[in-house]
Design a protein around this motif. Structure first.
Motif, PDB file in Angstrom:
ATOM      1  N   ALA A  48       0.843  -1.192   0.000  1.00 50.50           N
ATOM      2  CA  ALA A  48       0.000   0.000   0.000  1.00 50.50           C
ATOM      3  C   ALA A  48       0.878   1.242   0.000  1.00 50.50           C
ATOM      4  N   ALA A  49       0.310   2.342  -0.492  1.00 56.33           N
ATOM      5  CA  ALA A  49       1.021   3.609  -0.502  1.00 56.33           C
ATOM      6  C   ALA A  49       0.035   4.736  -0.226  1.00 56.33           C
ATOM      7  N   ILE A  50       0.565   5.819   0.314  1.00 54.43           N
ATOM      8  CA  ILE A  50      -0.265   6.986   0.596  1.00 54.43           C
ATOM      9  C   ILE A  50       0.516   8.238   0.240  1.00 54.43           C
ATOM     10  N   TYR A  59      -3.384   0.419  -3.362  1.00 55.08           N
ATOM     11  CA  TYR A  59      -3.268  -0.893  -2.738  1.00 55.08           C
ATOM     12  C   TYR A  59      -2.947  -1.955  -3.777  1.00 55.08           C
ATOM     13  N   ALA A  60      -2.224  -2.965  -3.344  1.00 52.93           N
ATOM     14  CA  ALA A  60      -2.070  -4.157  -4.161  1.00 52.93           C
ATOM     15  C   ALA A  60      -3.427  -4.844  -4.265  1.00 52.93           C
ATOM     16  N   GLU A  61      -3.659  -5.477  -5.393  1.00 56.16           N
ATOM     17  CA  GLU A  61      -4.948  -6.139  -5.598  1.00 56.16           C
ATOM     18  C   GLU A  61      -5.227  -7.181  -4.515  1.00 56.16           C
ATOM     19  N   LYS A  64      -6.616  -5.230  -1.401  1.00 54.38           N
ATOM     20  CA  LYS A  64      -7.651  -4.205  -1.592  1.00 54.38           C
ATOM     21  C   LYS A  64      -8.949  -4.639  -0.930  1.00 54.38           C
ATOM     22  N   GLY A  65      -9.541  -3.710  -0.174  1.00 56.29           N
ATOM     23  CA  GLY A  65     -10.780  -4.005   0.533  1.00 56.29           C
ATOM     24  C   GLY A  65     -10.571  -4.609   1.908  1.00 56.29           C
ATOM     25  N   ARG A  66      -9.355  -5.027   2.212  1.00 59.23           N
ATOM     26  CA  ARG A  66      -9.049  -5.620   3.528  1.00 59.23           C
ATOM     27  C   ARG A  66      -8.078  -4.758   4.333  1.00 59.23           C
ATOM     28  N   ASN A  83      -7.395  -6.157   8.051  1.00 59.50           N
ATOM     29  CA  ASN A  83      -8.576  -6.933   8.443  1.00 59.50           C
ATOM     30  C   ASN A  83      -8.723  -8.146   7.540  1.00 59.50           C
ATOM     31  N   GLY A  84      -9.490  -9.104   7.991  1.00 59.14           N
ATOM     32  CA  GLY A  84      -9.709 -10.293   7.169  1.00 59.14           C
ATOM     33  C   GLY A  84      -8.423 -10.982   6.771  1.00 59.14           C
TER      34      GLY A  84
END
Length: 123
Positions: A48-50, A59-61, A64-66, A83-84
């Protein structure tokens, strides 16, 4: 700039962890920041990067979403909320600062690196 990552540990599948990375230096707020991970015997992988404003994240695929990356410039901190969690997330996680190169819109190359914190997800 010195980076200190912490917060790793052992967690069961489906659980959560929050990684933190504390940075020294007065120019933290001007740096792009990132998280990477590495499994022994494999190449280090972007997670991930910001951007320095905190308004844009990547996000890396696979996460993503977690996973969620965030930063707190007033405290010189960057976080990775995970998460997850899955067994395949098991790795040493590294934080990085000061972007030096982009790929696919996200910063993938950095000047400064932390020492890593181990995350183990049991099945």
């Amino acid at each position: 700039v010195q980076l200190q990552a912490y917060g790793g540990g052992l967690v069961q599948t489906g659980g959560s962890l929050r990684l933190s990375c504390a940075a020294s230096g007065r120019y933290f707020s001007t740096y792009g920041l990132g998280w990477f991970r590495q499994v022994p015997g494999k190449e280090r992988e972007f997670v991930a990067a910001i951007r320095r404003s905190g308004g844009t994240t990547y996000y890396a695929e696979s996460v993503k979403g977690r996973f969620t990356i965030s930063r707190e410039n007033a405290k010189n901190m960057v976080y990775l909320q995970m998460n997850g969690l899955k067994p395949e997330d098991t790795a040493v996680y590294y934080c990085a600062a000061e972007c030096t190169g982009y790929s696919g819109g996200a910063c993938r190359m950095y000047n400064y690196w932390g020492q890593g914190t181990l995350v183990t997800v049991s099945s």
